[in-house]
Motif scaffolding. Structure first.
Motif, mmCIF file in Angstrom:
data_model
loop_
_atom_site.group_PDB
_atom_site.id
_atom_site.type_symbol
_atom_site.label_atom_id
_atom_site.label_comp_id
_atom_site.label_asym_id
_atom_site.label_seq_id
_atom_site.Cartn_x
_atom_site.Cartn_y
_atom_site.Cartn_z
ATOM 1 N N GLU A 19 10.519 2.186 -3.808
ATOM 2 C CA GLU A 19 9.401 1.519 -4.458
ATOM 3 C C GLU A 19 9.866 0.190 -5.036
ATOM 4 O OE1 GLU A 19 6.358 4.580 -6.227
ATOM 5 O OE2 GLU A 19 8.387 5.097 -6.845
ATOM 6 N N ASP A 21 8.176 -3.879 -6.671
ATOM 7 C CA ASP A 21 6.992 -4.588 -7.137
ATOM 8 C C ASP A 21 6.145 -4.954 -5.922
ATOM 9 O OD1 ASP A 21 7.740 -4.467 -9.799
ATOM 10 O OD2 ASP A 21 8.912 -6.319 -9.668
ATOM 11 N N PRO A 22 4.845 -4.851 -6.045
ATOM 12 C CA PRO A 22 3.989 -5.112 -4.887
ATOM 13 C C PRO A 22 4.045 -6.561 -4.420
ATOM 14 C CG PRO A 22 2.677 -4.414 -6.797
ATOM 15 C CD PRO A 22 4.109 -4.421 -7.210
ATOM 16 N N ASN A 23 4.118 -6.720 -3.124
ATOM 17 C CA ASN A 23 3.968 -8.027 -2.496
ATOM 18 C C ASN A 23 2.465 -8.255 -2.307
ATOM 19 O OD1 ASN A 23 6.728 -8.474 -2.266
ATOM 20 N ND2 ASN A 23 6.839 -7.423 -0.292
ATOM 21 N N HIS A 26 0.267 -4.874 0.432
ATOM 22 C CA HIS A 26 0.838 -3.692 -0.225
ATOM 23 C C HIS A 26 0.123 -2.424 0.230
ATOM 24 C CE1 HIS A 26 3.189 -1.730 -3.323
ATOM 25 N NE2 HIS A 26 2.094 -1.135 -3.778
ATOM 26 N N VAL A 28 -0.461 1.528 -0.880
ATOM 27 C CA VAL A 28 -0.378 2.480 -1.988
ATOM 28 C C VAL A 28 -0.707 3.868 -1.449
ATOM 29 C CG1 VAL A 28 -1.389 3.196 -4.192
ATOM 30 C CG2 VAL A 28 -1.013 0.771 -3.722
ATOM 31 N N THR A 150 -9.169 -4.988 1.492
ATOM 32 C CA THR A 150 -8.657 -3.666 1.145
ATOM 33 C C THR A 150 -9.298 -2.599 2.021
ATOM 34 O OG1 THR A 150 -8.387 -4.380 -1.157
ATOM 35 C CG2 THR A 150 -8.327 -2.020 -0.743
ATOM 36 N N SER A 177 4.788 -4.096 1.230
ATOM 37 C CA SER A 177 5.507 -3.256 0.277
ATOM 38 C C SER A 177 4.759 -1.947 0.112
ATOM 39 C CB SER A 177 5.654 -3.974 -1.076
ATOM 40 O OG SER A 177 4.394 -4.370 -1.569
ATOM 41 N N ARG A 178 5.383 -0.956 -0.567
ATOM 42 C CA ARG A 178 4.745 0.340 -0.720
ATOM 43 C C ARG A 178 5.086 0.957 -2.052
ATOM 44 N NH1 ARG A 178 9.668 -0.306 1.932
ATOM 45 N NH2 ARG A 178 10.843 1.614 2.072
ATOM 46 N N SER A 179 4.170 1.818 -2.513
ATOM 47 C CA SER A 179 4.398 2.543 -3.763
ATOM 48 C C SER A 179 3.403 3.697 -3.853
ATOM 49 C CB SER A 179 4.235 1.632 -4.969
ATOM 50 O OG SER A 179 2.886 1.212 -5.100
ATOM 51 N N SER A 181 0.514 5.575 -6.243
ATOM 52 C CA SER A 181 -0.418 5.186 -7.304
ATOM 53 C C SER A 181 0.102 5.754 -8.605
ATOM 54 C CB SER A 181 -1.817 5.728 -7.007
ATOM 55 O OG SER A 181 -1.795 7.146 -6.984
#
Length: 182
Positions: A19, A21-23, A26, A28, A150, A177-179, A181
């Motif tokens: 994980e 910081d979002p580019n 991104h 989620v 989105t 990027s990825r993460s 929620s």
């Protein structure tokens, strides 16, 4: 220890430790969405569609004639079930444990998804709040446009890793990027 295993997300190994910081582009992974399948009985299609549209904290995702996914990132499954049980002419089933919700956004989202779907996602063709079942990353998915740049993608849990990996690969040149929620 056993309780932690019950709540382990199927994509945990794909993201944990990676994980960042979002580019601008991104992806989620929503940790605990509520997702119900809803089927309208013959003759009740319009009423069920209208009831879903008006339901608080529930976003309907069109799947096909007389079929929707009722999605919520804010309400509990019991709350959604209560709302759905009040609808005349509808049958429903909780799919939350069998589906994974991905949200992809950013200025290059259409270029990324163009490599994954065979559907025209141009804003004039695929409007906001529109959704459809389609193949995405070689997986049966429901894709919804939820904002100007989105999209939400719902895939079956057993193939979520494959869809996730392919989305990340298709988004590599766009610094996707990825993460999870929050």
């Amino acid at each position: 220890m056993a309780n932690n295993l019950l709540h382990r997300h199927v994509l945990e190994d794909h993201i944990s430790g990676f994980e960042n910081d979002p580019n601008p582009n991104h992806l989620v992974v929503v940790r605990r969405p509520v997702i119900f399948s809803v089927l309208a009985h013959v003759g009740h299609e319009a009423a069920v569609a209208e009831s879903l549209r008006k339901a608080e904290d529930i976003v309907p995702r069109f799947c096909g004639p007389s079929e929707w996914l009722a999605v919520s990132q804010t309400a509990r499954a019991e709350t959604v079930a209560s709302v759905l049980s009040g609808m005349t002419g509808a049958s429903f089933a909780d799919q939350s444990d069998g589906k994974v919700l991905l949200v992809i956004s950013g200025p290059s989202v259409r270029q990324i998804l163009a490599r994954c779907v065979a559907v025209d996602l141009h804003p004039d063709v695929f409007a906001q709040r529109q959704s459809a079942n389609m193949m995405c990353c070689h997986v049966a998915a429901n894709v919804a446009r939820t904002g100007p740049d989105t999209f939400e993608i719902i895939v079956p849990r057993p193939v979520a890793g494959s869809a996730f990996d392919e989305l990340m690969e298709m988004g590599r040149e766009h610094a996707l990027s990825r993460s999870f929620s929050d």
